[in-house]
Design a protein around this motif. Structure first.
Motif, PDB file in Angstrom:
ATOM      1  N   ARG A 252      -0.906 -24.761 -23.467  1.00 26.30           N
ATOM      2  CA  ARG A 252      -1.597 -25.531 -24.511  1.00 26.30           C
ATOM      3  C   ARG A 252      -2.214 -24.605 -25.546  1.00 26.30           C
ATOM      4  O   ARG A 252      -2.125 -24.858 -26.752  1.00 26.30           O
ATOM      5  N   ARG A 253      -2.838 -23.501 -25.091  1.00 29.09           N
ATOM      6  CA  ARG A 253      -3.468 -22.561 -26.018  1.00 29.09           C
ATOM      7  C   ARG A 253      -2.426 -21.916 -26.931  1.00 29.09           C
ATOM      8  O   ARG A 253      -2.696 -21.655 -28.106  1.00 29.09           O
ATOM      9  N   LEU A 254      -1.232 -21.653 -26.411  1.00 30.14           N
ATOM     10  CA  LEU A 254      -0.186 -20.995 -27.191  1.00 30.14           C
ATOM     11  C   LEU A 254       0.698 -21.986 -27.938  1.00 30.14           C
ATOM     12  O   LEU A 254       1.672 -21.588 -28.585  1.00 30.14           O
ATOM     13  N   ALA A 255       0.369 -23.283 -27.833  1.00 23.71           N
ATOM     14  CA  ALA A 255       1.131 -24.337 -28.507  1.00 23.71           C
ATOM     15  C   ALA A 255       2.596 -24.331 -28.057  1.00 23.71           C
ATOM     16  O   ALA A 255       3.519 -24.465 -28.863  1.00 23.71           O
ATOM     17  N   LEU A 256       2.796 -24.159 -26.748  1.00 22.15           N
ATOM     18  CA  LEU A 256       4.131 -24.178 -26.163  1.00 22.15           C
ATOM     19  C   LEU A 256       4.181 -25.232 -25.059  1.00 22.15           C
ATOM     20  O   LEU A 256       3.154 -25.591 -24.483  1.00 22.15           O
ATOM     21  N   SER A 257       5.378 -25.715 -24.761  1.00 24.90           N
ATOM     22  CA  SER A 257       5.525 -26.571 -23.590  1.00 24.90           C
ATOM     23  C   SER A 257       5.523 -25.678 -22.350  1.00 24.90           C
ATOM     24  O   SER A 257       5.818 -24.471 -22.428  1.00 24.90           O
ATOM     25  N   ARG A 259       7.598 -25.652 -19.949  1.00 26.24           N
ATOM     26  CA  ARG A 259       8.957 -25.180 -19.681  1.00 26.24           C
ATOM     27  C   ARG A 259       9.325 -24.007 -20.599  1.00 26.24           C
ATOM     28  O   ARG A 259       9.914 -23.025 -20.149  1.00 26.24           O
ATOM     29  N   THR A 260       8.946 -24.114 -21.875  1.00 23.48           N
ATOM     30  CA  THR A 260       9.238 -23.028 -22.818  1.00 23.48           C
ATOM     31  C   THR A 260       8.499 -21.758 -22.430  1.00 23.48           C
ATOM     32  O   THR A 260       9.048 -20.652 -22.486  1.00 23.48           O
ATOM     33  N   LEU A 261       7.240 -21.911 -22.014  1.00 21.08           N
ATOM     34  CA  LEU A 261       6.460 -20.744 -21.593  1.00 21.08           C
ATOM     35  C   LEU A 261       7.145 -20.039 -20.424  1.00 21.08           C
ATOM     36  O   LEU A 261       7.316 -18.808 -20.439  1.00 21.08           O
ATOM     37  N   GLN A 262       7.524 -20.788 -19.417  1.00 23.11           N
ATOM     38  CA  GLN A 262       8.153 -20.184 -18.249  1.00 23.11           C
ATOM     39  C   GLN A 262       9.493 -19.548 -18.617  1.00 23.11           C
ATOM     40  O   GLN A 262       9.840 -18.464 -18.117  1.00 23.11           O
ATOM     41  N   ARG A 263      10.255 -20.190 -19.518  1.00 21.87           N
ATOM     42  CA  ARG A 263      11.550 -19.641 -19.911  1.00 21.87           C
ATOM     43  C   ARG A 263      11.395 -18.316 -20.654  1.00 21.87           C
ATOM     44  O   ARG A 263      12.135 -17.362 -20.412  1.00 21.87           O
ATOM     45  N   ARG A 264      10.399 -18.240 -21.558  1.00 21.95           N
ATOM     46  CA  ARG A 264      10.186 -17.005 -22.307  1.00 21.95           C
ATOM     47  C   ARG A 264       9.695 -15.877 -21.401  1.00 21.95           C
ATOM     48  O   ARG A 264      10.085 -14.718 -21.574  1.00 21.95           O
TER      49      ARG A 264
END
Length: 329
Positions: A252-257, A259-264
């Motif tokens: 939420r803080r990084l404005a990512l989902s 799933r996207t966070l884990q993928r990156r």
């Protein structure tokens, strides 16, 4: 520009001259080239920057060097993001702009509190720990900025760091600030509501429109170059003390989902849990160097629900207990 370094403008040479300190010998004493600022902006690691500051303090021979440096601050010694903030209508707006662009000139983060008062907290990387004088000086920039822009003797309502000075140095700071230098867990400066909204005589909307696109471009370049793991670490440092250091909270803080966070993170050969553990371990080591913080308090600062969980995690990282680690020379 660097998410983990301090970008120094050649304008810092003005500070050396104003303070009567020879730049070459100071830089060499810090293990840096004596002509460092001749070839344009440079980026130093936190450790290099801290050595440079310590060498300046030693060369000055003045225990209250940081106070004197803050008092001699001028537009020539400000970095572009802070100089651009002088174009703001008042201190609160300037703080909002600096909070966004601060990463362009150093790894510190600026947190703005809620309420009518302007409550500013400076967060630094956990390791290495910045010199006390530098931490105070960086906080005093806000006071200098307010006074320079308003041409009024703005006095903060609170000024505090984890390592306040004592004796004559504390008195020198009080003379400069107008309030006592206090102790707090973070580096904090607070301004009254009327001072936060006091009009800047330097307000210049047209100049800000010239500055903003370049600052926005530089910030975008930095974010593209910054790894997701580094961004997660920075977010965790802010969120852990509030008990919000979860994958959901960080995403939420990084404005990512999520799933996207884990993928990156997977693309960088790491996981959220791996970054979380490494960040907690680094912070724990830093906190254990401070005898004023109990092990129980450290556990909660790291986002653990109970000290037992912290004990088990610390043993898995280091093979020993927090108390034994603290007792080691």
């Amino acid at each position: 520009m660097s998410p983990t370094g301090f970008t120094l403008s050649p304008a810092i040479a003005v500070m050396f001259a104003d303070l009567g300190i020879p730049a070459g010998p100071v830089l060499r004493a810090a293990g840096l080239p004596g002509d460092l600022f001749v070839h344009g902006p440079v980026t130093l690691t936190p450790e290099q920057f801290y050595r440079c500051w310590t060498a300046m303090e030693e060369a000055s021979g003045d225990p209250a060097f940081a106070v004197r440096a803050a008092g001699r601050m001028s537009t020539e010694t400000f970095h572009p993001p802070i100089f651009a903030a002088l174009c703001s209508p008042h201190l609160r707006r300037a703080a909002e702009r600096i909070a966004v662009h601060k990463r362009l000139i150093g790894p510190q983060r600026v947190l703005i509190g809620r309420g009518d008062e302007l409550h500013l907290t400076m967060r630094w990387p956990a390791d290495p720990v910045p010199p006390p004088g530098l931490r105070a000086y960086e906080l005093a920039i806000w006071v200098a900025l307010a006074r320079l822009a308003t041409r009024a003797q703005v006095v903060p309502t609170r000024f505090a760091t984890p390592d306040p000075p004592a004796g004559a140095v504390a008195e020198a700071w009080r003379d400069f600030l107008g309030v006592p230098f206090q102790r707090a867990d973070d580096a904090v400066v607070v301004f009254a509501a009327q001072d936060a909204r006091r009009p800047f005589l330097t307000e210049n909307t047209e100049m800000w429109r010239i500055f903003e696109p370049d600052l926005r471009r530089r910030l975008a370049d930095l974010e593209r170059a910054e790894s997701t793991a580094a961004r997660v670490r920075a977010a965790l440092i802010e969120l852990l003390p509030a008990g919000e250091g979860t994958a959901t909270g960080v995403a939420r803080r990084l404005a990512l989902s999520g799933r996207t966070l884990q993928r990156r993170l997977a693309a960088e050969d790491t996981t959220f849990q791996g970054v979380l553990d490494a960040t907690r371990h680094a912070l724990a080591r830093s906190y254990l160097d401070r005898p004023d913080i109990s092990v129980t308090e450290i556990a909660f600062l790291l986002g653990y629900d109970d000290p037992g969980s912290f004990y088990r995690a610390f043993r898995s990282w280091s093979g020993t207990t927090p108390h034994r680690s603290r007792a080691l020379p």
